[in-house]
Design an enzyme around this catalytic site. Structure first.
Site, short mmCIF file in Angstrom:
data_model
loop_
_atom_site.label_atom_id
_atom_site.label_comp_id
_atom_site.label_asym_id
_atom_site.label_seq_id
_atom_site.Cartn_x
_atom_site.Cartn_y
_atom_site.Cartn_z
N TYR A 111 0.82 -1.21 0.00
CA TYR A 111 0.00 0.00 0.00
C TYR A 111 0.85 1.26 0.00
CZ TYR A 111 -3.65 3.30 1.39
OH TYR A 111 -4.52 4.36 1.44
N LYS A 115 0.99 4.37 -2.87
CA LYS A 115 0.61 5.75 -2.56
C LYS A 115 1.79 6.71 -2.74
CE LYS A 115 -3.75 5.40 -1.81
NZ LYS A 115 -4.72 6.18 -2.62
N VAL A 144 -9.13 7.16 8.34
CA VAL A 144 -10.50 7.66 8.22
C VAL A 144 -11.45 6.50 8.47
CG1 VAL A 144 -12.16 8.82 6.71
CG2 VAL A 144 -9.73 9.40 6.56
N THR A 146 -13.64 4.51 7.45
CA THR A 146 -14.30 3.76 6.38
C THR A 146 -13.97 2.29 6.59
OG1 THR A 146 -12.44 3.72 4.84
CG2 THR A 146 -13.81 5.71 4.85
#
Length: 223
Positions: A111, A115, A144, A146
């Site tokens: 990841y 990014k 966040v 989510t």
């Protein structure tokens, strides 16, 4: 559903099926927007996928490649096929990157690089577009609230079903969206969302080992 919510709020919206990991879909997305609205003023590259695993636990790296296609190449393709219209409109390109694209996070060896690549692409693009009237905003959220981490990849390439990060104190989706909208309206160069994150990025320059420790502290204890 999102298009219906936009319409209910008084906006004009269309929903277009698009897998940003497929170049042809990205091309079709730009074409659909242009066909329906006649212009493209802003492109927000928000699609992404998460993943969490220790490198030594991974044996099949296909999901690393898939993640790079979505998180990095998806931004490249969508931007490329919208760029001519954005130049005409003197518009705005936004990349929703991550703090993990600023600081390497343990157990995020797929990841974080995706990014970093995404953020680097937009920084390079910004310099290419200098003087054209097109601005580029890079957004770097932290954690966040989510479900992206729960739906992301685990070490075996299957849905993780859990988050490897501490979720306590995660920013609400509403606050995250509010800050992004304000940054886009102001055509800001970059948005780092919290004071803690801004201090952390400064500390990376002067005390990088401390930031490494902070990154490790953000992990959940392994079950």
């Amino acid at each position: 559903l999102v298009a219906e919510q936009c319409a209910a709020a008084g906006a004009e919206a269309i929903a277009v099926r698009c897998d940003v990991g497929v170049e042809a879909d990205c091309r079709a997305l730009a074409a659909s927007a242009l066909s329906r609205f006649g212009r493209i003023d802003m492109l927000v590259n928000n699609a992404g996928v998460s993943g969490h695993a220790r490198l030594e636990d991974v044996s099949d790296f296909k999901w690393y490649e898939d993640m790079m296609r979505v998180n990095f190449m998806g931004s490249v393709w969508c931007t490329r096929y919208a760029l001519a219209e954005l130049r005409k409109a003197k518009g705005l390109v936004a990349g929703i990157a991550s703090l993990a694209g600023k600081v390497g996070v343990p157990e995020r060896t797929a990841y974080s690089p995706s990014k970093f690549a995404q953020a680097g692409f937009f920084e390079s693009l910004r310099t290419e577009l200098a003087g054209t009237g097109v601005d580029v905003t890079v957004v770097c959220p932290g954690v966040v609230a989510t479900n992206i981490r729960y739906h992301g990849y685990g070490a075996d390439g299957k849905v993780a079903g859990r988050s490897g990060l501490k979720e306590e104190g995660a920013m609400s989706v509403e606050e995250c969206a509010r800050q992004i909208v304000a940054a886009l309206r102001g055509r800001k160069r970059e948005l780092v969302m919290t004071m803690k994150a801004r201090v952390g990025l400064w500390l990376k320059l002067v005390a990088p080992r401390l930031v490494d420790n902070m990154a490790r502290a953000a992990l959940k204890k392994r079950d």
